[in-house]
Design a protein around this motif. Structure first.
Motif, PDB file in Angstrom:
ATOM      1  N   GLU A  73       0.510  -0.726   0.331  1.00  0.00           N
ATOM      2  CA  GLU A  73       0.026  -0.171   0.069  1.00  0.00           C
ATOM      3  C   GLU A  73       0.826   1.689  -0.187  1.00  0.00           C
ATOM      4  OE1 GLU A  73      -2.396  -0.551   3.564  1.00  0.00           O
ATOM      5  OE2 GLU A  73      -3.533  -2.079   2.088  1.00  0.00           O
ATOM      6  N   ASN A  74       1.992   1.347   0.160  1.00  0.00           N
ATOM      7  CA  ASN A  74       3.049   2.914   0.517  1.00  0.00           C
ATOM      8  C   ASN A  74       4.425   2.676  -0.400  1.00  0.00           C
ATOM      9  OD1 ASN A  74       1.500   4.159   2.991  1.00  0.00           O
ATOM     10  ND2 ASN A  74       1.358   1.925   3.029  1.00  0.00           N
ATOM     11  N   ALA A  75       4.153   0.878  -0.682  1.00  0.00           N
ATOM     12  CA  ALA A  75       5.977   1.594  -0.968  1.00  0.00           C
ATOM     13  C   ALA A  75       6.333   2.063  -2.248  1.00  0.00           C
ATOM     14  CB  ALA A  75       6.378  -0.342  -1.370  1.00  0.00           C
ATOM     15  N   GLN A  76       7.091   2.719  -2.941  1.00  0.00           N
ATOM     16  CA  GLN A  76       7.311   2.696  -4.601  1.00  0.00           C
ATOM     17  C   GLN A  76       7.890   1.335  -5.425  1.00  0.00           C
ATOM     18  OE1 GLN A  76      10.559   6.280  -4.567  1.00  0.00           O
ATOM     19  NE2 GLN A  76       9.173   7.249  -2.680  1.00  0.00           N
ATOM     20  N   ASP A  77       7.588   1.905  -6.527  1.00  0.00           N
ATOM     21  CA  ASP A  77       7.815   0.720  -7.529  1.00  0.00           C
ATOM     22  C   ASP A  77       8.909   0.151  -7.395  1.00  0.00           C
ATOM     23  OD1 ASP A  77       6.339  -0.815  -9.682  1.00  0.00           O
ATOM     24  OD2 ASP A  77       8.528   0.119 -11.090  1.00  0.00           O
ATOM     25  N   ALA A  78      10.619   0.549  -7.310  1.00  0.00           N
ATOM     26  CA  ALA A  78      11.396   0.211  -7.218  1.00  0.00           C
ATOM     27  C   ALA A  78      11.198  -1.530  -6.335  1.00  0.00           C
ATOM     28  CB  ALA A  78      12.484   0.769  -7.120  1.00  0.00           C
ATOM     29  N   SER A  79      10.217  -0.597  -4.986  1.00  0.00           N
ATOM     30  CA  SER A  79      10.943  -1.530  -3.865  1.00  0.00           C
ATOM     31  C   SER A  79      10.335  -2.827  -4.202  1.00  0.00           C
ATOM     32  CB  SER A  79      10.028  -1.149  -2.716  1.00  0.00           C
ATOM     33  OG  SER A  79      10.186  -2.510  -2.050  1.00  0.00           O
ATOM     34  N   PHE A  80       9.593  -3.574  -4.869  1.00  0.00           N
ATOM     35  CA  PHE A  80       8.559  -4.153  -6.074  1.00  0.00           C
ATOM     36  C   PHE A  80      10.182  -5.439  -6.428  1.00  0.00           C
ATOM     37  CE2 PHE A  80       5.450  -1.713  -4.365  1.00  0.00           C
ATOM     38  CZ  PHE A  80       4.996  -2.358  -3.339  1.00  0.00           C
ATOM     39  N   ASP A  81      10.860  -5.352  -6.805  1.00  0.00           N
ATOM     40  CA  ASP A  81      11.977  -5.766  -7.610  1.00  0.00           C
ATOM     41  C   ASP A  81      12.771  -6.306  -6.614  1.00  0.00           C
ATOM     42  OD1 ASP A  81      11.512  -6.154 -10.016  1.00  0.00           O
ATOM     43  OD2 ASP A  81      11.592  -3.927 -10.030  1.00  0.00           O
ATOM     44  N   LYS A  82      13.155  -6.034  -4.862  1.00  0.00           N
ATOM     45  CA  LYS A  82      13.688  -5.783  -3.653  1.00  0.00           C
ATOM     46  C   LYS A  82      13.282  -7.141  -3.201  1.00  0.00           C
ATOM     47  CE  LYS A  82      16.818  -2.690  -3.225  1.00  0.00           C
ATOM     48  NZ  LYS A  82      17.249  -1.561  -1.356  1.00  0.00           N
ATOM     49  N   ALA A  83      14.291  -7.890  -2.250  1.00  0.00           N
ATOM     50  CA  ALA A  83      14.181  -8.627  -0.936  1.00  0.00           C
ATOM     51  C   ALA A  83      14.961  -8.682   0.106  1.00  0.00           C
ATOM     52  CB  ALA A  83      14.159 -10.364  -2.145  1.00  0.00           C
ATOM     53  N   ASP A  85      17.706  -9.487   1.355  1.00  0.00           N
ATOM     54  CA  ASP A  85      18.092 -11.313   1.013  1.00  0.00           C
ATOM     55  C   ASP A  85      19.443 -11.794   1.729  1.00  0.00           C
ATOM     56  OD1 ASP A  85      18.502 -10.369  -2.272  1.00  0.00           O
ATOM     57  OD2 ASP A  85      18.748  -8.580  -1.722  1.00  0.00           O
ATOM     58  N   TRP A  86      19.618 -10.367   2.267  1.00  0.00           N
ATOM     59  CA  TRP A  86      20.705 -11.223   3.737  1.00  0.00           C
ATOM     60  C   TRP A  86      19.413 -12.253   5.036  1.00  0.00           C
ATOM     61  CZ3 TRP A  86      19.099 -10.817   8.832  1.00  0.00           C
ATOM     62  CH2 TRP A  86      18.004  -9.856   8.854  1.00  0.00           C
ATOM     63  N   LEU A  87      18.716 -11.897   4.718  1.00  0.00           N
ATOM     64  CA  LEU A  87      17.377 -12.841   6.250  1.00  0.00           C
ATOM     65  C   LEU A  87      17.894 -14.274   5.011  1.00  0.00           C
ATOM     66  CD1 LEU A  87      16.032 -12.928   8.594  1.00  0.00           C
ATOM     67  CD2 LEU A  87      13.901 -12.890   6.980  1.00  0.00           C
ATOM     68  N   TYR A  88      17.713 -14.345   3.897  1.00  0.00           N
ATOM     69  CA  TYR A  88      18.252 -16.138   2.616  1.00  0.00           C
ATOM     70  C   TYR A  88      19.345 -16.183   3.439  1.00  0.00           C
ATOM     71  CZ  TYR A  88      12.272 -14.475   1.978  1.00  0.00           C
ATOM     72  OH  TYR A  88      11.569 -13.865   1.567  1.00  0.00           O
ATOM     73  N   ALA A  89      19.808 -14.874   2.408  1.00  0.00           N
ATOM     74  CA  ALA A  89      21.337 -16.119   2.311  1.00  0.00           C
ATOM     75  C   ALA A  89      21.254 -16.588   4.120  1.00  0.00           C
ATOM     76  CB  ALA A  89      21.900 -15.081   2.007  1.00  0.00           C
ATOM     77  N   LYS A 125       9.030 -12.984  -7.049  1.00  0.00           N
ATOM     78  CA  LYS A 125       9.912 -13.508  -8.014  1.00  0.00           C
ATOM     79  C   LYS A 125      10.830 -12.821  -7.023  1.00  0.00           C
ATOM     80  CE  LYS A 125      11.273 -13.652 -12.833  1.00  0.00           C
ATOM     81  NZ  LYS A 125      11.704 -13.255 -14.084  1.00  0.00           N
ATOM     82  N   ALA A 126      11.424 -11.697  -6.965  1.00  0.00           N
ATOM     83  CA  ALA A 126      12.007 -10.769  -6.660  1.00  0.00           C
ATOM     84  C   ALA A 126      12.430 -11.984  -4.756  1.00  0.00           C
ATOM     85  CB  ALA A 126      11.991  -9.674  -5.634  1.00  0.00           C
ATOM     86  N   ASN A 127      11.900 -12.864  -4.333  1.00  0.00           N
ATOM     87  CA  ASN A 127      11.431 -13.547  -3.057  1.00  0.00           C
ATOM     88  C   ASN A 127      12.360 -14.589  -3.365  1.00  0.00           C
ATOM     89  OD1 ASN A 127      11.223 -12.291  -0.092  1.00  0.00           O
ATOM     90  ND2 ASN A 127       9.137 -12.084  -0.813  1.00  0.00           N
ATOM     91  N   SER A 128      11.635 -15.238  -3.764  1.00  0.00           N
ATOM     92  CA  SER A 128      12.375 -17.135  -4.754  1.00  0.00           C
ATOM     93  C   SER A 128      13.502 -16.901  -4.987  1.00  0.00           C
ATOM     94  CB  SER A 128      11.468 -17.123  -5.884  1.00  0.00           C
ATOM     95  OG  SER A 128       9.880 -17.102  -5.537  1.00  0.00           O
TER      96      SER A 128
ATOM     97  N   GLY B  28      15.114   4.625  -1.879  1.00  0.00           N
ATOM     98  CA  GLY B  28      16.273   3.059  -1.708  1.00  0.00           C
ATOM     99  C   GLY B  28      16.609   2.510  -1.007  1.00  0.00           C
ATOM    100  N   GLN B  29      16.374   2.753   0.498  1.00  0.00           N
ATOM    101  CA  GLN B  29      17.401   2.606   1.856  1.00  0.00           C
ATOM    102  C   GLN B  29      16.759   1.130   2.019  1.00  0.00           C
ATOM    103  OE1 GLN B  29      18.834   5.488   5.398  1.00  0.00           O
ATOM    104  NE2 GLN B  29      20.770   3.825   5.370  1.00  0.00           N
ATOM    105  N   ASP B  30      17.008   0.145   2.178  1.00  0.00           N
ATOM    106  CA  ASP B  30      16.824  -0.729   2.811  1.00  0.00           C
ATOM    107  C   ASP B  30      16.851  -0.821   5.012  1.00  0.00           C
ATOM    108  OD1 ASP B  30      16.534  -2.671   0.500  1.00  0.00           O
ATOM    109  OD2 ASP B  30      18.196  -3.414   0.547  1.00  0.00           O
ATOM    110  N   LEU B  31      15.915  -0.967   5.428  1.00  0.00           N
ATOM    111  CA  LEU B  31      15.327  -0.883   6.913  1.00  0.00           C
ATOM    112  C   LEU B  31      15.523  -1.811   7.575  1.00  0.00           C
ATOM    113  CD1 LEU B  31      14.612   1.108   9.456  1.00  0.00           C
ATOM    114  CD2 LEU B  31      12.730   1.138   8.667  1.00  0.00           C
TER     115      LEU B  31
END
Ligand code: ZN
Ligand code: ZN
Ligand code: ZN
Ligand code: ZN
Lengths: 412, 412
Positions: A73-83, A85-89, A125-128, B28-31
């Motif tokens: 509901e709030n994120a800007q478009d670019a957010s949706f290609d990110k995940a 990573d550090w947590l999954y790694a 997809k970014a999460n996968s 663009g910054q992660d949190l």
């Protein structure tokens, strides 16, 4: 006085089954849990049971529907290609260090139904991609893992939309507990018997060494070639780390690996598929030489198309599974909108990644060797239901002989 | 009708201040957020505010008192020397990738008071070791970070044990909101003014270039040598990544780095210290050449001794901070059992790790260069309060001249 719609005693037993049967957690072994925040009463019990079993460190990672929605509901478009990573790694690292894995499911199956499917798909997809190294360790069965469920209000309200909240939760809770076989006096022994029954089926199938299975039913005329050196599994199974666990609580299926290039014909889904918070209904697809070349759905077709476009392997099969129509979950008549339950109510196929354990000596095979035998590779693994009371299945031997496997939805 | 003891409007403002003033989160910054589960109403609001500010991915890691207790009540002995290494290592990775960090505190300050102090200390030490790479990035101010708080029932009941639950929460909530300066119409401007006032104090102290501070009060006669090239900080501060943030909401302190080998004399605590779920009261220690050589406490002395034995640097100071007795938090008369509040109510010192930002050009200094200037190094950083209405502080210049800094707890 109020009574708890979720029996604390049943939760205690489910926690016990999750740790002893689902995970078979070993002394000194670490454990990573993922769960929705609402499942805290179960998370706490599983944590306690895991520590009683000698766990090293138990690390629950809790998710929350409100946090998930806050993003869409709030994120800007670019957010949706990110995940994250550090947590999954980090999870992949934990599994590399032999941590066991327990997932508690129970999220609202339609949580993201109102959100932009384009954003849902990109975020998925970014999460996968981020999750792939960790998922591979699970798919390759490097470690003991299991999935159990918790009857959240959001889920119960979707399954029983006409009931008051507390009644819906109570009804879903009872369905979960009974199909998870935890209501008896001795659930662990109950599971031993159930596992022995599933093992009889897989032993017979493994003797047959079918070249292919042929499914026929309304809207379905599908030949699923089986991978070379495929092996049938079901119920308890031994991970590469040597620990025998039950990866799904409940489980009713026996399953193996299809050949990624030898699936032909048409197939129609028999239950709606709940995927990433959306519902996909009446899926109809046509396979040619293993690949889906046509696909439609009466509902959620855009989500389905995006799913199929996830990567090269997303249009090919990674799993085929047999479940009799008389399975207790099927007989409950409840549509759970949850793969863990719905896939144990009907025969199903899965798009995407295959399980390396479903090969003879699968634990020793490289990804190249698995691919050479016909095993599919993908960042997704999505099961959907094709079984019904009208489903006939033949096994086809290498010499072309047909052996009845299912008739009218039951073992022949 | 029930009224919410925690004003949703105030939570909205706190979320806004946390993201805009506390973090100054960039597009663009992660949190990475850590928070107790009970703080979900604030976590969701902060997540939404962060995404509105253009956040990449927001990853909340939620903790739960019940899960924590399940370990202490059930785990086998070997568990207490282990930690979720993969999770902490992952956080360090996230910070390396320039993710910002927000912690929400609000746990029951006495959560572990009934547990075996030996196990509490071992688990704390294992966590500290695992967390060190991530903590260093925070302590070195590589990234923008902040801490805010949430008035949980457990915390409120400790602070106001005689009040009914809802009343206790409401009273704590109001104390937190007013000291966090979020109740005004324009909290962000309010914070700009507050930061300017703190900057006036640090500018004066930095001009003085004191060689040492001398504290005197009841039970206290302590000379704290200041590190070479030390720099005073307070309020807004600029991280090495170039982002100016407010690491604590609220904050009233100005602080710098003591010389790890030049602290001498005796000092008595003026407020109880809540540490890892235990309370340590009436701390009295004696320093010789920077090191604590004698230590006692009227309560929690065992916990204190274990803390001092954490590592080499745990007996030496890493921070000295000045807070006037007239600070609004002090004037509230409330003992919060929470460092974020109590350290902003009184002058304090911290055992353990120093902040590299509290050196001239601190961001460019290696750990060797920091050590050479007298900066302390440790896996712990524990603040405890020594200020009171009776505290006098003199600054001692390099030529021995004494300059009044505090008189009777106030700026001289
Ligand atoms: Zn399956
Ligand atoms: Zn599957
Ligand atoms: Zn401080
Ligand atoms: Zn401090």
């Amino acid at each position: 006085m109020t009574t708890d719609p979720i029996s604390p005693e049943a939760l205690d037993k489910l926690a016990d089954v999750a740790v002893k049967v689902g995970l078979n957690l070993q002394e000194g072994q670490d454990l990573v849990i993922t769960a929705p925040v609402e499942a805290l009463p179960l998370v706490r019990r599983i944590t306690a049971a895991a520590y009683r079993a000698g766990a090293g460190v138990v690390t629950p990672i809790l998710s929350d529907a409100g946090i998930t929605l806050a993003r869409f509901e709030n994120a800007q478009d670019a957010s949706f290609d990110k995940a994250a990573d550090w947590l999954y790694a980090g999870m992949a690292e934990a599994f590399k260090g032999n941590a066991a894995r327990l997932a508690i499911v129970g999220e609202d199956p339609m949580l993201l139904a109102e959100q932009d499917p384009e954003k849902v798909s990109r975020a998925g997809k970014a999460n996968s991609i981020a999750y792939k190294p960790a998922l591979e360790k699970i798919a390759n069965f490097d470690i003991n893992w299991t999935i159990v469920s918790y009857p959240t209000v959001a889920w119960a309200s979707r399954v029983f939309p006409d009931l008051p909240e507390a009644e819906a939760v109570e009804k879903l809770a009872n369905a979960l507990f009974s199909s998870s076989r935890v209501l008896d006096a001795d659930p662990v022994t109950n599971w031993t018997d159930h596992n022995a029954n599933l093992r009889k089926r897989t032993a017979w199938l493994n003797e047959q060494r079918f070249d292919a299975l042929h499914f026929s039913g309304p809207g379905t005329d599908l030949t699923v070639g089986l991978a070379e050196d495929h092996e049938w599994h079901g119920g308890a199974s031994t991970a590469t780390n040597g620990i025998t666990c039950n990866p799904n609580i409940p489980t009713e299926e026996v399953f193996t690996t299809p050949h990624s290039a030898r699936v032909d014909g048409v197939v129609r889904s028999t239950k709606p598929l709940s995927h990433q918070g959306s519902l996909i209904d009446d899926i109809e697809v046509r396979f040619e030489a293993g690949k889906i070349v046509e696909a439609k759905a009466s509902k959620g077709e855009a989500v389905l198309q995006k799913l199929l476009d996830s990567d090269e392997g997303a249009r090919r099969l990674g799993e085929v599974a047999l479940v009799p129509h008389s399975s207790p979950i099927s007989q409950s008549g409840v549509l759970f909108y949850n793969t863990l339950y719905d896939e144990n109510a009907a025969c199903h196929i899965a798009l995407g990644q295959c399980y390396s354990k479903c090969f003879l000596n699968g634990g020793d095979l490289s990804s190249e060797e698995i691919a050479a035998r016909g095993g599919n590779s993908s960042m997704i693994h999505v099961d959907w239901m094709i079984g019904s009371a009208e489903m006939d299945i033949d096994g086809i031997l290498h010499d072309g002989t047909r052996v009845p496997v299912f008739r009218k939805g039951e073992w022949a």
